[in-house]
Design a protein around this motif. Structure first.
Motif, PDB file in Angstrom:
ATOM      1  N   LYS A  97      36.066  24.310  69.557  1.00  0.00           N
ATOM      2  CA  LYS A  97      36.689  25.601  69.279  1.00  0.00           C
ATOM      3  C   LYS A  97      36.129  26.195  67.980  1.00  0.00           C
ATOM      4  CE  LYS A  97      41.399  27.213  68.522  1.00  0.00           C
ATOM      5  NZ  LYS A  97      42.802  26.810  68.625  1.00  0.00           N
ATOM      6  N   ARG A  98      36.028  25.368  66.955  1.00  0.00           N
ATOM      7  CA  ARG A  98      35.533  25.827  65.652  1.00  0.00           C
ATOM      8  C   ARG A  98      34.040  26.156  65.692  1.00  0.00           C
ATOM      9  NH1 ARG A  98      36.419  22.780  59.928  1.00  0.00           N
ATOM     10  NH2 ARG A  98      35.161  24.206  58.717  1.00  0.00           N
ATOM     11  N   ASN A  99      33.239  25.254  66.290  1.00  0.00           N
ATOM     12  CA  ASN A  99      31.789  25.471  66.353  1.00  0.00           C
ATOM     13  C   ASN A  99      31.433  26.707  67.175  1.00  0.00           C
ATOM     14  OD1 ASN A  99      31.451  23.177  64.845  1.00  0.00           O
ATOM     15  ND2 ASN A  99      30.657  21.938  66.510  1.00  0.00           N
ATOM     16  N   LYS A 100      32.139  26.906  68.282  1.00  0.00           N
ATOM     17  CA  LYS A 100      31.855  28.058  69.133  1.00  0.00           C
ATOM     18  C   LYS A 100      32.188  29.358  68.395  1.00  0.00           C
ATOM     19  CE  LYS A 100      32.432  28.436  73.774  1.00  0.00           C
ATOM     20  NZ  LYS A 100      33.194  28.499  75.034  1.00  0.00           N
ATOM     21  N   ARG A 101      33.303  29.356  67.662  1.00  0.00           N
ATOM     22  CA  ARG A 101      33.679  30.549  66.897  1.00  0.00           C
ATOM     23  C   ARG A 101      32.626  30.851  65.829  1.00  0.00           C
ATOM     24  NH1 ARG A 101      38.204  33.741  67.275  1.00  0.00           N
ATOM     25  NH2 ARG A 101      38.436  35.026  65.450  1.00  0.00           N
ATOM     26  N   ALA A 102      32.130  29.823  65.163  1.00  0.00           N
ATOM     27  CA  ALA A 102      31.097  30.014  64.136  1.00  0.00           C
ATOM     28  C   ALA A 102      29.789  30.499  64.758  1.00  0.00           C
ATOM     29  CB  ALA A 102      30.878  28.724  63.361  1.00  0.00           C
ATOM     30  N   LEU A 103      29.402  29.889  65.873  1.00  0.00           N
ATOM     31  CA  LEU A 103      28.155  30.264  66.548  1.00  0.00           C
ATOM     32  C   LEU A 103      28.197  31.720  67.010  1.00  0.00           C
ATOM     33  CD1 LEU A 103      25.444  28.979  67.739  1.00  0.00           C
ATOM     34  CD2 LEU A 103      26.709  28.959  69.892  1.00  0.00           C
ATOM     35  N   LEU A 104      29.273  32.092  67.698  1.00  0.00           N
ATOM     36  CA  LEU A 104      29.386  33.465  68.214  1.00  0.00           C
ATOM     37  C   LEU A 104      29.650  34.467  67.095  1.00  0.00           C
ATOM     38  CD1 LEU A 104      31.306  32.769  71.526  1.00  0.00           C
ATOM     39  CD2 LEU A 104      28.869  33.248  71.217  1.00  0.00           C
ATOM     40  N   GLY A 105      30.304  34.023  66.031  1.00  0.00           N
ATOM     41  CA  GLY A 105      30.493  34.893  64.870  1.00  0.00           C
ATOM     42  C   GLY A 105      29.164  35.233  64.207  1.00  0.00           C
ATOM     43  N   GLY A 106      28.282  34.237  64.122  1.00  0.00           N
ATOM     44  CA  GLY A 106      26.942  34.480  63.572  1.00  0.00           C
ATOM     45  C   GLY A 106      26.148  35.445  64.434  1.00  0.00           C
ATOM     46  N   LEU A 107      26.282  35.304  65.756  1.00  0.00           N
ATOM     47  CA  LEU A 107      25.600  36.225  66.667  1.00  0.00           C
ATOM     48  C   LEU A 107      26.162  37.637  66.525  1.00  0.00           C
ATOM     49  CD1 LEU A 107      23.630  36.838  68.977  1.00  0.00           C
ATOM     50  CD2 LEU A 107      25.422  36.123  70.574  1.00  0.00           C
ATOM     51  N   ALA A 108      27.479  37.760  66.452  1.00  0.00           N
ATOM     52  CA  ALA A 108      28.109  39.079  66.312  1.00  0.00           C
ATOM     53  C   ALA A 108      27.664  39.773  65.022  1.00  0.00           C
ATOM     54  CB  ALA A 108      29.631  38.945  66.345  1.00  0.00           C
ATOM     55  N   ILE A 159      25.572  31.870  75.039  1.00  0.00           N
ATOM     56  CA  ILE A 159      25.502  30.650  74.235  1.00  0.00           C
ATOM     57  C   ILE A 159      24.041  30.296  73.941  1.00  0.00           C
ATOM     58  CG2 ILE A 159      26.003  28.169  74.186  1.00  0.00           C
ATOM     59  CD1 ILE A 159      28.460  29.979  73.729  1.00  0.00           C
ATOM     60  N   ALA A 160      23.167  30.448  74.924  1.00  0.00           N
ATOM     61  CA  ALA A 160      21.733  30.184  74.703  1.00  0.00           C
ATOM     62  C   ALA A 160      21.163  31.160  73.672  1.00  0.00           C
ATOM     63  CB  ALA A 160      20.968  30.282  76.018  1.00  0.00           C
ATOM     64  N   PHE A 161      21.540  32.430  73.763  1.00  0.00           N
ATOM     65  CA  PHE A 161      21.095  33.461  72.828  1.00  0.00           C
ATOM     66  C   PHE A 161      21.573  33.135  71.408  1.00  0.00           C
ATOM     67  CE2 PHE A 161      21.742  38.248  71.733  1.00  0.00           C
ATOM     68  CZ  PHE A 161      20.540  38.305  71.070  1.00  0.00           C
ATOM     69  N   ALA A 162      22.862  32.822  71.271  1.00  0.00           N
ATOM     70  CA  ALA A 162      23.421  32.481  69.960  1.00  0.00           C
ATOM     71  C   ALA A 162      22.801  31.193  69.430  1.00  0.00           C
ATOM     72  CB  ALA A 162      24.939  32.359  70.056  1.00  0.00           C
ATOM     73  N   GLY A 163      22.546  30.245  70.332  1.00  0.00           N
ATOM     74  CA  GLY A 163      21.911  28.996  69.920  1.00  0.00           C
ATOM     75  C   GLY A 163      20.492  29.212  69.423  1.00  0.00           C
ATOM     76  N   ALA A 164      19.756  30.086  70.085  1.00  0.00           N
ATOM     77  CA  ALA A 164      18.390  30.396  69.637  1.00  0.00           C
ATOM     78  C   ALA A 164      18.407  31.011  68.243  1.00  0.00           C
ATOM     79  CB  ALA A 164      17.705  31.332  70.632  1.00  0.00           C
ATOM     80  N   LEU A 165      19.377  31.881  67.997  1.00  0.00           N
ATOM     81  CA  LEU A 165      19.513  32.472  66.664  1.00  0.00           C
ATOM     82  C   LEU A 165      19.837  31.393  65.634  1.00  0.00           C
ATOM     83  CD1 LEU A 165      19.640  34.970  64.830  1.00  0.00           C
ATOM     84  CD2 LEU A 165      22.052  35.189  65.467  1.00  0.00           C
ATOM     85  N   MET A 166      20.713  30.465  65.991  1.00  0.00           N
ATOM     86  CA  MET A 166      21.061  29.360  65.091  1.00  0.00           C
ATOM     87  C   MET A 166      19.817  28.535  64.758  1.00  0.00           C
ATOM     88  SD  MET A 166      23.614  26.135  65.774  1.00  0.00           S
ATOM     89  CE  MET A 166      22.542  25.461  67.041  1.00  0.00           C
ATOM     90  N   LEU A 167      18.968  28.285  65.753  1.00  0.00           N
ATOM     91  CA  LEU A 167      17.744  27.514  65.506  1.00  0.00           C
ATOM     92  C   LEU A 167      16.788  28.284  64.598  1.00  0.00           C
ATOM     93  CD1 LEU A 167      17.051  25.954  69.022  1.00  0.00           C
ATOM     94  CD2 LEU A 167      18.200  24.925  67.057  1.00  0.00           C
TER      95      LEU A 167
END
Length: 192
Positions: A97-108, A159-167
């Protein structure tokens, strides 16, 4: 066939999606082989691409599949919520729950600031399906994905899009080459 295997390839400097692959029927071991081969052939001679994936569900086996494919440059999760957020020994990204919120928050944030772009209409459509639930968690709406044939879309492209941004954030920006000014120019006189 019930959910998509989604791959997003992003240019690390421009933060633009350059490739997307989505298939509900590819097994994880074939996906790992395809990604490793693409990394070797398409980006041959350049910086080795960093590969990461969600470890929940079918992604749990990908570490061994990438090892079999001979690909070494893989994402190691960070200790989120700690002062220094050092890399751990855990391979891949685990959706909580926390990681997904952080990942999608970074994408937003990156989307709002114009730092990242995607030409994928399907990905943009999936973004519109996300909702914030009463408990604060973020979930994708369930619907049939007409583009890939998966029975239900779970926001896999997002999720793949947000993950690519995280990488991309993980590897950082490329080093800028030092600019050399010709003799007797203002740049050389001021020693910029």
């Amino acid at each position: 066939g019930s959910a998509n295997a989604a791959v997003c390839v992003m240019h690390a400097e421009t933060r633009t999606v350059v490739a997307e692959f989505v298939d509900p029927n590819i097994p994880p071991y074939d996906l790992a082989m395809e990604v490793a081969q693409a990394c070797r052939k398409v980006w041959k001679g350049r910086r080795m691409p960093l590969v990461g994936w969600e470890t929940n569900g079918p992604g749990a086996a990908l570490q061994h599949d990438f090892e079999r494919a001979g690909w070494q440059n893989i994402y190691r999760q960070r200790a989120d919520g700690t002062k220094d957020e050092k890399r751990t020994m855990r391979i891949g990204w685990t959706s909580t729950k926390r990681n997904k919120r952080a990942l999608l928050g970074g994408l937003a944030r990156a989307l709002a600031q114009g730092e990242v772009t995607t030409p994928s209409r399907e990905c943009l459509d999936e973004m519109l399906e996300y909702v914030v639930l009463d408990d604060g968690s973020i979930e994708a709406g369930s619907r049939r994905d007409e583009a890939s044939g998966a029975r239900e879309s779970h926001g896999d492209r997002v999720i793949a899009f947000a993950g690519a941004l995280m990488l991309c954030d993980e590897i950082g920006a490329a080093l800028q080459e030092e600019q050399v000014f010709q003799a007797d120019t203002l740049g050389s006189i001021l020693k910029h």
